[in-house]
Design a protein around this motif. Structure first.
Motif, PDB file in Angstrom:
ATOM      1  N   GLU A   1       0.835  -1.202   0.000  1.00 38.08           N
ATOM      2  CA  GLU A   1       0.000   0.000   0.000  1.00 38.08           C
ATOM      3  C   GLU A   1       0.874   1.260   0.000  1.00 38.08           C
ATOM      4  O   GLU A   1       0.567   2.234  -0.685  1.00 38.08           O
ATOM      5  N   TYR A   2       1.959   1.228   0.743  1.00 44.29           N
ATOM      6  CA  TYR A   2       2.853   2.388   0.791  1.00 44.29           C
ATOM      7  C   TYR A   2       3.514   2.599  -0.564  1.00 44.29           C
ATOM      8  O   TYR A   2       3.630   3.730  -1.047  1.00 44.29           O
ATOM      9  N   ALA A   3       3.946   1.510  -1.199  1.00 42.54           N
ATOM     10  CA  ALA A   3       4.566   1.614  -2.530  1.00 42.54           C
ATOM     11  C   ALA A   3       3.564   2.174  -3.540  1.00 42.54           C
ATOM     12  O   ALA A   3       3.921   3.015  -4.371  1.00 42.54           O
ATOM     13  N   GLU A   4       2.319   1.724  -3.467  1.00 40.06           N
ATOM     14  CA  GLU A   4       1.285   2.248  -4.366  1.00 40.06           C
ATOM     15  C   GLU A   4       1.078   3.746  -4.165  1.00 40.06           C
ATOM     16  O   GLU A   4       0.950   4.504  -5.122  1.00 40.06           O
TER      17      GLU A   4
ATOM     18  N   ALA B   1       6.194  -3.479  -5.028  1.00 35.16           N
ATOM     19  CA  ALA B   1       6.553  -2.581  -6.129  1.00 35.16           C
ATOM     20  C   ALA B   1       5.272  -2.065  -6.761  1.00 35.16           C
ATOM     21  O   ALA B   1       4.289  -2.806  -6.870  1.00 35.16           O
ATOM     22  N   SER B   2       5.292  -0.815  -7.157  1.00 34.83           N
ATOM     23  CA  SER B   2       4.124  -0.231  -7.791  1.00 34.83           C
ATOM     24  C   SER B   2       4.568   0.815  -8.804  1.00 34.83           C
ATOM     25  O   SER B   2       5.632   1.407  -8.659  1.00 34.83           O
TER      26      SER B   2
ATOM     27  N   MET C   1       6.353   7.645 -10.476  1.00 30.40           N
ATOM     28  CA  MET C   1       7.529   6.798 -10.714  1.00 30.40           C
ATOM     29  C   MET C   1       7.265   5.393 -10.181  1.00 30.40           C
ATOM     30  O   MET C   1       6.253   5.153  -9.537  1.00 30.40           O
ATOM     31  N   ILE C   2       8.203   4.498 -10.430  1.00 28.93           N
ATOM     32  CA  ILE C   2       8.134   3.163  -9.850  1.00 28.93           C
ATOM     33  C   ILE C   2       8.661   3.271  -8.419  1.00 28.93           C
ATOM     34  O   ILE C   2       9.741   3.820  -8.185  1.00 28.93           O
ATOM     35  N   ALA C   3       7.892   2.738  -7.473  1.00 26.83           N
ATOM     36  CA  ALA C   3       8.310   2.701  -6.074  1.00 26.83           C
ATOM     37  C   ALA C   3       8.504   1.243  -5.676  1.00 26.83           C
ATOM     38  O   ALA C   3       7.656   0.397  -5.968  1.00 26.83           O
ATOM     39  N   CYS C   4       9.644   0.950  -5.032  1.00 27.57           N
ATOM     40  CA  CYS C   4       9.961  -0.414  -4.600  1.00 27.57           C
ATOM     41  C   CYS C   4      10.329  -0.412  -3.127  1.00 27.57           C
ATOM     42  O   CYS C   4      10.998   0.501  -2.645  1.00 27.57           O
TER      43      CYS C   4
END
Length: 182
Positions: A61-64, A85-86, A72-75
């Motif tokens: 949920e935090y990555a989203e 990853a989102s 950007m892509i968050a991992c």
């Protein structure tokens, strides 16, 4: 389970040595926490413990949220793999083993920024093809231990990460580290 053909005896203190070949393959080093389970057939199972793995739903949920906010892509990783990853293109990162270089950055406990065109590039995962994106990585610290990282991948060519992206990643890593301490 995979048989190795290696037999070890338990010593008088109840210890057993995990063979070097297995430790190397599974990236187990001195101080690596292991969970111990038993099953109905009497097997003893050792599993690498991932504190970030306990927060996998929360980390997802935090990555989203980070991906939506930044575009950007968050991992979010532990010492072994990408736990969450989102963002566009994140599917190819999810669940993959992190690179040795990223593990080294986590161990060094220092935020790192990598820019397009620099000689020194940091692959997030093993066997990752050449990265053409900007990257920022902040280790997650929990009770004094570096347990994983938060990374943002993105930015158009020629754009550099600003203070706001650095603060977002630092805040995310700090928050996740404090959640683990509770």
């Amino acid at each position: 389970m995979k048989a190795t053909g290696i037999v070890r005896r338990i010593d008088d203190l109840g210890r057993v040595v995990i063979p070097k070949e297995i430790r190397r393959t599974l990236r187990i080093k001195e101080g690596t926490p292991l969970e111990i389970f038993t099953d109905k057939e009497g097997e003893v199972i050792l599993k690498k413990y991932s504190p970030i793995g306990e927060l996998s739903v929360f980390a997802k949920e935090y990555a989203e949220s980070l991906a939506q906010t930044t575009g950007m892509i968050a991992c979010i990783t532990d010492h072994d793999q990408v736990v969450a990853a989102s963002g566009q293109g994140s599917r190819e990162l999810m669940g993959k083993a992190i690179s040795k270089e990223l593990d080294r950055v986590i161990t060094e406990r220092e935020m790192k920024c990598y820019h397009t065109g620099e000689r020194k590039i940091l692959p997030l995962v093993e066997n990752q093809k050449e990265s053409s994106s900007e990257l920022i990585v902040q280790p997650i610290i929990c009770s004094g231990d570096a347990i994983g990282s938060v990374a943002l991948v993105g930015k158009s060519a020629g754009e550099r990460f600003g203070n706001s992206e650095q603060m977002l990643v630092k805040t995310a890593a700090g928050f996740l580290g404090r959640q683990m301490e509770q």
